[in-house]
Design a protein around this motif. Structure first.
Motif, short mmCIF file in Angstrom:
data_model
loop_
_atom_site.label_atom_id
_atom_site.label_comp_id
_atom_site.label_asym_id
_atom_site.label_seq_id
_atom_site.Cartn_x
_atom_site.Cartn_y
_atom_site.Cartn_z
N GLY A 73 0.79 -1.22 0.00
CA GLY A 73 0.00 0.00 0.00
C GLY A 73 0.82 1.26 0.00
N ALA A 74 2.12 1.16 0.31
CA ALA A 74 3.00 2.33 0.31
C ALA A 74 3.56 2.56 -1.08
N ALA A 75 4.02 3.77 -1.33
CA ALA A 75 4.62 4.09 -2.62
C ALA A 75 5.82 3.19 -2.88
N ARG A 168 -6.33 -8.69 10.38
CA ARG A 168 -7.59 -8.13 9.90
C ARG A 168 -7.32 -7.55 8.52
N ILE A 169 -8.28 -7.73 7.64
CA ILE A 169 -8.08 -7.23 6.29
C ILE A 169 -8.24 -5.72 6.29
N ARG A 170 -7.38 -5.06 5.54
CA ARG A 170 -7.38 -3.60 5.48
C ARG A 170 -8.53 -3.13 4.58
N PRO A 171 -9.28 -2.12 4.98
CA PRO A 171 -10.37 -1.61 4.13
C PRO A 171 -9.82 -1.14 2.78
N GLY A 172 -10.67 -1.25 1.75
CA GLY A 172 -10.27 -0.75 0.44
C GLY A 172 -10.39 -1.75 -0.68
N GLY A 173 -10.75 -3.00 -0.36
CA GLY A 173 -11.00 -3.97 -1.41
C GLY A 173 -9.78 -4.62 -2.01
N GLU A 174 -8.62 -4.54 -1.36
CA GLU A 174 -7.43 -5.22 -1.84
C GLU A 174 -7.00 -6.30 -0.85
N ASP A 226 18.83 6.08 2.94
CA ASP A 226 19.73 6.97 3.67
C ASP A 226 20.50 6.26 4.78
N GLY A 227 20.31 4.94 4.89
CA GLY A 227 21.02 4.17 5.89
C GLY A 227 20.26 3.94 7.17
N SER A 228 19.18 4.65 7.38
CA SER A 228 18.35 4.43 8.56
C SER A 228 17.54 3.15 8.39
N THR A 229 16.91 2.72 9.47
CA THR A 229 16.11 1.50 9.41
C THR A 229 14.66 1.82 9.77
N SER A 230 13.76 0.98 9.28
CA SER A 230 12.32 1.12 9.56
C SER A 230 11.72 -0.25 9.80
N ILE A 231 10.65 -0.28 10.57
CA ILE A 231 9.89 -1.51 10.79
C ILE A 231 8.66 -1.47 9.89
N VAL A 232 8.52 -2.48 9.03
CA VAL A 232 7.39 -2.54 8.11
C VAL A 232 6.79 -3.95 8.17
N LEU A 233 5.62 -4.09 7.58
CA LEU A 233 4.97 -5.39 7.48
C LEU A 233 5.38 -6.07 6.18
N ASN A 234 5.72 -7.35 6.27
CA ASN A 234 5.99 -8.16 5.09
C ASN A 234 4.87 -9.18 4.95
N GLN A 235 4.22 -9.20 3.78
CA GLN A 235 3.12 -10.13 3.53
C GLN A 235 3.53 -11.10 2.43
N ALA A 236 3.61 -12.40 2.76
CA ALA A 236 3.96 -13.44 1.81
C ALA A 236 2.68 -14.10 1.32
N ASP A 319 -3.16 -6.11 -4.52
CA ASP A 319 -2.51 -6.52 -3.28
C ASP A 319 -1.65 -5.42 -2.65
N GLY A 320 -1.96 -4.17 -2.95
CA GLY A 320 -1.18 -3.08 -2.38
C GLY A 320 0.07 -2.74 -3.14
N THR A 321 0.23 -3.30 -4.36
CA THR A 321 1.37 -2.95 -5.21
C THR A 321 0.90 -1.98 -6.30
#
Length: 413
Positions: A73-75, A168-174, A226-236, A319-321
């Motif tokens: 869902g992110a850019a 839980r499924i995210r609203p939006g139909g994907e 930029d070398g920083s780190t982030s926590i994101v969700l990975n969906q397989a 699927d958010g892509t």
């Protein structure tokens, strides 16, 4: 609105009625012996009104697609680690099976095929899992509403079973999920089976489709540019789709050997169509359903046939892509093929397609560059009154993923 039904993964489902309740003696679930008499084992059994358990071997095809998406869902989110597989069966060589027990209204379906990456047989026996479109509970996202105005088919029944945990499924139909408890992983696994009730159009053969959507979700740490780190969700994700015909196959010596026949009925297909990798660099691939009509002309004296398909394309399962796709919802699909009848060697008929194309709303035409194709089918009924089969059309242009796999049935005019 869709409501997830949380069940154990071994939950059993019952024969469901998309067109209302089913019972033996009215319009019953598909099973039974050919012409309304004995099936050869001494059991009384019919296809439209079954009285004894029976197992059918299907003719059709299945395929699967496995990949993962980080931060859906992110850019810039894209499908990664892709594995696509598909396979079409023949009349004699098929492990697609449908078993129905009319006493307990139990379906056992199996689409296991190593060449297609599909597995895990499913039993449907819980009456709660008879489902349809409309109301709070509906079939899972990505299931085609074949009785809608777009597809125009009748007598479709839906069965569904599965499980989910901590999502839980995210609203939006994907097909995108969020974790309920971010400290724990989540999972989703749902299987839907649907078929046309025998007697709706055909008496001795019917068509069916199935789909399985699975997902595993967890938090991961990624490194930013930029070398920083982030926590994101990975969906397989793992998606499976299939379409097949099954019923009471005619004995070889009861199939006509002279004259001609015209057969008309329904068609169903599942496809992936991605012609973008060499155009825009996009590799995101989406499943779409196709449904409509099939017309088959048979010349029994020359042992030849021709097949024409005419269907409508459904919406992609996003699927958010990127969402980039070329074949639009409500596009028209057409294909023409031909081949030979060979009851001894093939158990029916077999052939290939010579053309296939799509016409999008607005008139833009997309031709399929066919590199491989197949048509495999059989005659059904006491005297070959009906036909059913499966097919596959594989695109051959480099840097494209195009695969259309389906089924068709027909009643003689």
């Amino acid at each position: 609105m869709r409501l997830l039904i949380l069940l154990a993964s071994t939950t059993m489902l019952a024969a469901c009625g998309g067109s209302g309740p089913q019972s033996v003696g009215s319009i019953a679930p598909p099973t039974g012996g050919g012409s309304g008499g004995s099936d050869g084992s001494g059991q009384s059994h019919t296809f439209v009104n079954p009285t004894e358990p029976k197992t059918y071997k299907g003719v059709g095809s299945t395929h699967s697609y496995k990949y993962s998406v980080e931060n859906a869902g992110a850019a810039g989110a894209a499908q990664d680690g892709q594995l696509y597989q598909g396979n079409a069966t023949t009349v004699r060589d098929s492990n697609l099976t449908i078993k129905y027990n009319p006493r307990d209204a139990i379906f056992d379906v199996s689409f296991a095929n190593n060449l297609a990456g599909t597995a895990s047989p499913v039993r449907f026996q819980d009456p709660l899992h008879r489902t349809d479109f409309g109301g709070v509970i509906e079939p899972q996202i990505g299931t085609p509403d074949l009785e809608s105005a777009a597809f125009g088919l009748q007598g479709i029944n839906y069965l569904e079973a599965g499980s989910s945990s901590n999502i839980r499924i995210r609203p939006g139909g994907e097909f995108i999920f969020d974790l309920i408890n971010t400290a724990e992983p989540g999972s989703y696994n749902q299987t839907t089976f649907f078929y046309q009730t025998p007697g709706t159009e055909t008496q001795y053969v019917t068509f069916a489709g199935y789909m399985r959507n699975s997902a595993g979700l967890e938090q991961i740490e990624i490194t930013n540019p930029d070398g920083s780190t982030s926590i994101v969700l990975n969906q397989a994700n793992t998606f499976e789709r299939g379409a097949l015909a099954y019923g009471e196959v005619s004995a070889n010596d009861r199939v006509p050997t002279s004259g001609t026949g015209s057969f008309e009925g329904a068609m169903l297909a599942t496809m992936v169509f991605n012609d973008q990798p060499d155009i825009s660099g996009n590799t995101d691939t989406y499943f779409q359903w196709i449904a409509g009509r099939a017309a088959t002309e048979v010349d029994f004296s020359t042992n030849t046939f021709s097949l024409s398909l005419d269907g409508t394309v459904g919406a992609p399962l996003f699927d958010g892509t990127s969402g980039i796709h070329s074949v639009r919802e409500d596009a028209r699909f057409q294909a023409n093929g031909s081949g030979q009848i060979d009851l001894v060697a093939a158990g029916g008929f077999l052939g290939q397609f010579n053309e296939a194309w799509f016409v999008n709303p607005g008139g833009n035409r997309l031709d399929v560059n066919i590199v491989g194709s197949s048509v495999d089918g059989a005659f059904y009924g006491p005297n070959g009154e009906e036909i059913g089969g499966g097919y596959r059309i594989v695109g051959g242009t480099p840097d494209e993923r195009i695969d259309i796999l389906g089924t068709f049935v027909g009643k003689g005019n």
